[in-house]
Design a protein around this motif. Structure first.
Motif, mmCIF file in Angstrom:
data_model
loop_
_atom_site.group_PDB
_atom_site.id
_atom_site.type_symbol
_atom_site.label_atom_id
_atom_site.label_comp_id
_atom_site.label_asym_id
_atom_site.label_seq_id
_atom_site.Cartn_x
_atom_site.Cartn_y
_atom_site.Cartn_z
ATOM 1 N N ASN A 173 0.808 -1.223 0.000
ATOM 2 C CA ASN A 173 0.000 0.000 0.000
ATOM 3 C C ASN A 173 0.842 1.275 0.000
ATOM 4 O O ASN A 173 0.328 2.359 -0.244
ATOM 5 C CB ASN A 173 -0.971 0.001 1.178
ATOM 6 N N ILE A 174 2.141 1.120 0.298
ATOM 7 C CA ILE A 174 3.019 2.289 0.172
ATOM 8 C C ILE A 174 3.378 2.493 -1.301
ATOM 9 O O ILE A 174 3.553 3.607 -1.761
ATOM 10 C CB ILE A 174 4.294 2.092 1.032
ATOM 11 N N LEU A 175 3.473 1.392 -2.030
ATOM 12 C CA LEU A 175 3.839 1.474 -3.448
ATOM 13 C C LEU A 175 2.612 1.879 -4.273
ATOM 14 O O LEU A 175 1.475 1.591 -3.904
ATOM 15 C CB LEU A 175 4.384 0.124 -3.912
ATOM 16 N N PRO A 176 2.861 2.539 -5.402
ATOM 17 C CA PRO A 176 1.737 3.157 -6.111
ATOM 18 C C PRO A 176 0.813 2.215 -6.895
ATOM 19 O O PRO A 176 -0.360 2.542 -7.066
ATOM 20 C CB PRO A 176 2.406 4.149 -7.062
ATOM 21 N N LEU A 177 1.309 1.071 -7.359
ATOM 22 C CA LEU A 177 0.472 0.288 -8.279
ATOM 23 C C LEU A 177 -0.850 -0.142 -7.644
ATOM 24 O O LEU A 177 -1.901 -0.148 -8.302
ATOM 25 C CB LEU A 177 1.226 -0.938 -8.813
ATOM 26 N N SER A 178 -0.828 -0.494 -6.338
ATOM 27 C CA SER A 178 -2.068 -0.940 -5.691
ATOM 28 C C SER A 178 -3.119 0.177 -5.732
ATOM 29 O O SER A 178 -4.311 -0.085 -5.876
ATOM 30 C CB SER A 178 -1.786 -1.365 -4.258
ATOM 31 N N HIS A 179 -2.653 1.429 -5.621
ATOM 32 C CA HIS A 179 -3.605 2.548 -5.654
ATOM 33 C C HIS A 179 -4.155 2.755 -7.064
ATOM 34 O O HIS A 179 -5.321 3.118 -7.241
ATOM 35 C CB HIS A 179 -2.930 3.808 -5.136
ATOM 36 N N ALA A 180 -3.305 2.509 -8.043
ATOM 37 C CA ALA A 180 -3.775 2.591 -9.424
ATOM 38 C C ALA A 180 -4.877 1.551 -9.653
ATOM 39 O O ALA A 180 -5.927 1.840 -10.241
ATOM 40 C CB ALA A 180 -2.609 2.362 -10.384
ATOM 41 N N ILE A 181 -4.628 0.351 -9.152
ATOM 42 C CA ILE A 181 -5.609 -0.727 -9.332
ATOM 43 C C ILE A 181 -6.889 -0.431 -8.553
ATOM 44 O O ILE A 181 -8.001 -0.682 -9.034
ATOM 45 C CB ILE A 181 -4.990 -2.081 -8.908
ATOM 46 N N ASP A 231 -12.591 5.251 -1.328
ATOM 47 C CA ASP A 231 -11.512 6.204 -1.029
ATOM 48 C C ASP A 231 -10.816 6.756 -2.273
ATOM 49 O O ASP A 231 -9.578 6.769 -2.349
ATOM 50 C CB ASP A 231 -10.428 5.540 -0.145
ATOM 51 N N PRO A 232 -11.564 7.201 -3.271
ATOM 52 C CA PRO A 232 -10.887 7.659 -4.491
ATOM 53 C C PRO A 232 -9.899 8.794 -4.221
ATOM 54 O O PRO A 232 -8.819 8.822 -4.800
ATOM 55 C CB PRO A 232 -12.029 8.120 -5.395
ATOM 56 N N ALA A 233 -10.261 9.713 -3.311
ATOM 57 C CA ALA A 233 -9.379 10.863 -3.068
ATOM 58 C C ALA A 233 -8.024 10.408 -2.543
ATOM 59 O O ALA A 233 -6.981 10.921 -2.945
ATOM 60 C CB ALA A 233 -10.038 11.825 -2.083
ATOM 61 N N LEU A 234 -8.034 9.415 -1.669
ATOM 62 C CA LEU A 234 -6.784 8.899 -1.118
ATOM 63 C C LEU A 234 -5.902 8.338 -2.233
ATOM 64 O O LEU A 234 -4.710 8.655 -2.338
ATOM 65 C CB LEU A 234 -7.074 7.804 -0.085
ATOM 66 N N VAL A 284 -0.754 11.290 -7.196
ATOM 67 C CA VAL A 284 -0.311 12.669 -7.453
ATOM 68 C C VAL A 284 0.967 12.968 -6.668
ATOM 69 O O VAL A 284 1.898 13.584 -7.183
ATOM 70 C CB VAL A 284 -1.428 13.679 -7.097
ATOM 71 N N ALA A 285 1.012 12.472 -5.421
ATOM 72 C CA ALA A 285 2.202 12.715 -4.603
ATOM 73 C C ALA A 285 3.427 12.066 -5.247
ATOM 74 O O ALA A 285 4.496 12.681 -5.339
ATOM 75 C CB ALA A 285 1.988 12.167 -3.197
ATOM 76 N N TYR A 286 3.271 10.815 -5.713
ATOM 77 C CA TYR A 286 4.383 10.159 -6.400
ATOM 78 C C TYR A 286 4.802 10.960 -7.635
ATOM 79 O O TYR A 286 5.986 11.135 -7.901
ATOM 80 C CB TYR A 286 4.010 8.733 -6.816
ATOM 81 N N ALA A 287 3.808 11.447 -8.377
ATOM 82 C CA ALA A 287 4.122 12.206 -9.591
ATOM 83 C C ALA A 287 4.891 13.475 -9.233
ATOM 84 O O ALA A 287 5.886 13.814 -9.885
ATOM 85 C CB ALA A 287 2.835 12.541 -10.349
#
Ligand SMILES: Nc1ncnc2c1ncn2[C@@H]1O[C@H](COP(=O)(O)OP(=O)(O)O)[C@@H](O)[C@H]1O
Ligand SMILES: [Mg+2]
Lengths: 310, 261
Positions: free
Chosen positions: B210-218, B232-235, B241-244
């Motif tokens: 959950n720290i890595l971005p791919l799970s959030h993309a999925i 939790d779309p905003a999260l 966005v933070a990674y970007a």
């Protein structure tokens, strides 16, 4: 330096220009004043610091020390504006391999904020000027080295620059292409543009440059006009002899008013008077010699030495 | 010199010229580019989707074929930006000397980095879109909300572009990218929920994932593709966005250090 002593219309004004790579200083505080108009040459053997100096002048390599203004604007603060008014021909060609000749020019125009539609006429002109019109749709891999070089020059002119920097524009090219490029550079000069070029070809410098500086190991060795440098540094007569040192040095060594320089198997006898040298040569009919007037190459050999540089 | 590398990037609108250059080249090389980013996900989709789908049936109320398609779309967006940001940027930076040519024009390194990031994101979108179409044609997608995943492809591309550019700036040769792919891209592909829900992992592994971005993309793409409500779309958007943003600043610093010498 004070404002009062600043030449009003210098295209490049560098004071104490210095470049260090780590601990190594490759440009050691050089002063350059390049006047508007004409062709200014930067001469020096390989590794002298020519490319590094050009890259500092155009702001692609940060200065380690010194002050610099280009086209009257401070570098690096005004880098965008300086680039908009300058053309650069880099030492190695770096066109986009995925684009054709004309696509390369169009894309480069866009980088300057020019619209391809507005520069269509200019692109045709430049292709004609560098004799590339029949190659306009060729891919980079279909171009010879000379064609790529000419495209680099065309590309450097796309923004109609007032100042053009060329890093060894004719190195490695055949004589026909070199003559074409020289002719075009003279035309650019005649049209009022300021040229700054580096070269290690003395004939090129002599043909094109109005003023030049010779640099070696990051320092200016001498500067002046080609004619001025020749008369300042070299005796008027040069006798060139091919052969082993053992058979040449006893004949031509130690003639009063002359000096002998040996580079490999070639021996250059520089003399203020021809008579004594010819007298010695008469006594050595086995030696074949040529007699010529001094040129820039002789200045170069005298000032930068004759050991091989990488 | 060091201080210069650390200032915040200040790109200008002309950065879009870099983006435009890449788009023009992409259009010319459309075939190979598509085949590369398209072939592998489709093979996964057909092979695993049809094969495993028979045994698995549904996962969390979503048919496995759809579940997998959504994961593969996110992974594709990640891969396209990562590979463009590493291999292509490295080629333009070194062998082709493209940036050297560009840096003699009014564009700056900041423009190059901004333009390349936007391009990586655009390419993620362009090259992932056909997989969405294939998934639809194969019956994995039945809901119009799947169109909402398209801008997410772009955001995912943006998120992965920064780290990829940092890798390109650090690389001595193409081999260097194996570290990044083996140590980060492949583990993310396997563990971040492409093939099975993250919730099946041990708790500690879930934290890392959950720290890595791919799970959030999925987490964004899957509900959109399956027609389920977003959780939790905003999260998830915020993480991407933070990674970007961090990736962009880091990429600017490292690319500057590489190009300005
Ligand atoms: N990026 C760099 N890092 C370290 N040394 C460099 C770099 N670029 C050039 N040099 C060194 O600086 C010296 C001058 O190089 P250069 O300006 O290219 O010479 P020239 O153009 O006169 O042949 C050379 O010794 C070269 O090895
Ligand atoms: Mg050089």
């Amino acid at each position: 330096m004070s404002l009062a002593s600043r030449p009003p219309d210098a295209v490049v004004l560098a004071r104490g220009l210095t470049k260090k790579f780590g601990e190594r200083t490759v440009v050691c505080g050089i002063d350059l004043t390049i006047p508007r108009g004409g062709c200014f040459g930067l001469l020096g053997p390989n590794g002298a610091g020519k490319t590094t100096t050009l890259r500092m002048i155009i702001g692609q390599s940060p200065m380690s020390g010194g002050t610099l203004s280009v086209l009257g604007l401070p570098m690096p603060d005004a880098v965008r504006e300086i680039h908009a008014r300058t053309g650069v021909v880099p030492q190695s060609d770096n066109q986009d391999p995925d684009f054709t000749v004309v696509e390369n020019l169009r894309m480069y125009a866009r980088y300057f904020g020019l619209r391809p539609a507005d520069v269509a006429g200019r692109i045709d002109e430049l292709l004609g000027f560098l004799e590339l019109s029949d190659r306009r749709d060729a891919r980079m891999r279909e171009l010879s080295g000379g064609m790529k070089r000419r495209l680099s020059i065309a590309r450097a002119l796309i923004n109609d620059p007032e100042f053009i920097m060329l890093d060894e524009p004719t190195t490695g090219l055949d004589p026909q292409v070199r003559h074409l490029i020289w002719t075009r550079l003279r035309q650019l000069k005649a049209s009022g543009k300021t040229l700054l070029l580096t070269t290690h070809y003395m004939d090129e410098a002599e043909r094109l440059c109005d003023q030049l500086v010779v640099i070696d190991r990051g320092r200016i060795v001498t500067q002046g006009s080609p004619r001025g440098l020749i008369s300042e540094h070299v005796e008027p007569h040069v006798i060139e002899v091919q052969g082993e040192a053992g058979s040449v040095v006893p004949v031509l060594g130690g003639i009063p008013g002359s000096r002998l320089l040996t580079v490999g198997e070639t021996h250059y006898c520089y003399a203020s008077e021809l008579g004594p040298v010819l007298a010695r040569l008469e006594g050595a009919p086995h030696l074949r010699y040529t007699h010529r007037t001094a040129n820039l190459e002789d200045v170069f050999l005298k000032l930068t030495g004759h050991e091989l540089r990488e | 010199m060091a201080y210069m590398n650390l200032v915040l990037p200040r790109p200008q609108i002309s950065a879009l010229k870099i983006w435009q250059r890449n788009l023009l080249v992409w259009r010319k090389l459309l075939g190979p580019s598509m085949a590369f980013s398209f072939g592998e996900p489709v093979i996964y989709l057909l092979g695993l989707g049809y094969g495993l789908g028979q045994f698995i049936g549904e996962v969390g109320g979503i048919p496995y074929f759809t579940f997998l398609a959504a994961g593969l779309l996110a992974a594709s967006a990640m891969n396209v930006a990562s590979f463009e940001g590493m291999f292509s940027v490295f080629t333009r930076m070194t062998h082709q000397q493209t940036y050297d040519a560009i840096l003699a024009t009014p564009l700056t390194v900041d423009d190059i980095v901004a333009g390349e990031m936007l391009w990586c994101a655009t390419k993620s979108l362009l090259n992932t879109l056909p997989i969405l179409v294939v998934a639809f044609l194969l019956g994995a997608i039945e809901n119009w909300s799947a169109l909402g995943a398209i801008p997410v492809f772009f955001l995912v591309g943006l998120c992965f572009a920064g780290p990829a550019l940092v890798m390109a700036a650090l690389a001595a040769s193409y081999d260097f990218f194996n570290y990044y792919t083996t140590l980060l891209i492949t583990p993310m592909f396997i563990f971040s929920g492409v093939f099975y829900p993250v919730a099946t992992l041990p708790a500690i592994a879930q934290v890392v994932v959950n720290i890595l971005p791919l799970s959030h993309a999925i987490a964004l793409i899957r509900p959109l593709v399956a027609g389920q409500p977003l959780v939790d779309p905003a999260l998830h958007v915020a993480v991407l966005v933070a990674y970007a943003a961090v990736g962009y600043v880091a990429a600017s610093v490292f690319i500057r250090r590489r190009l300005i010498r």
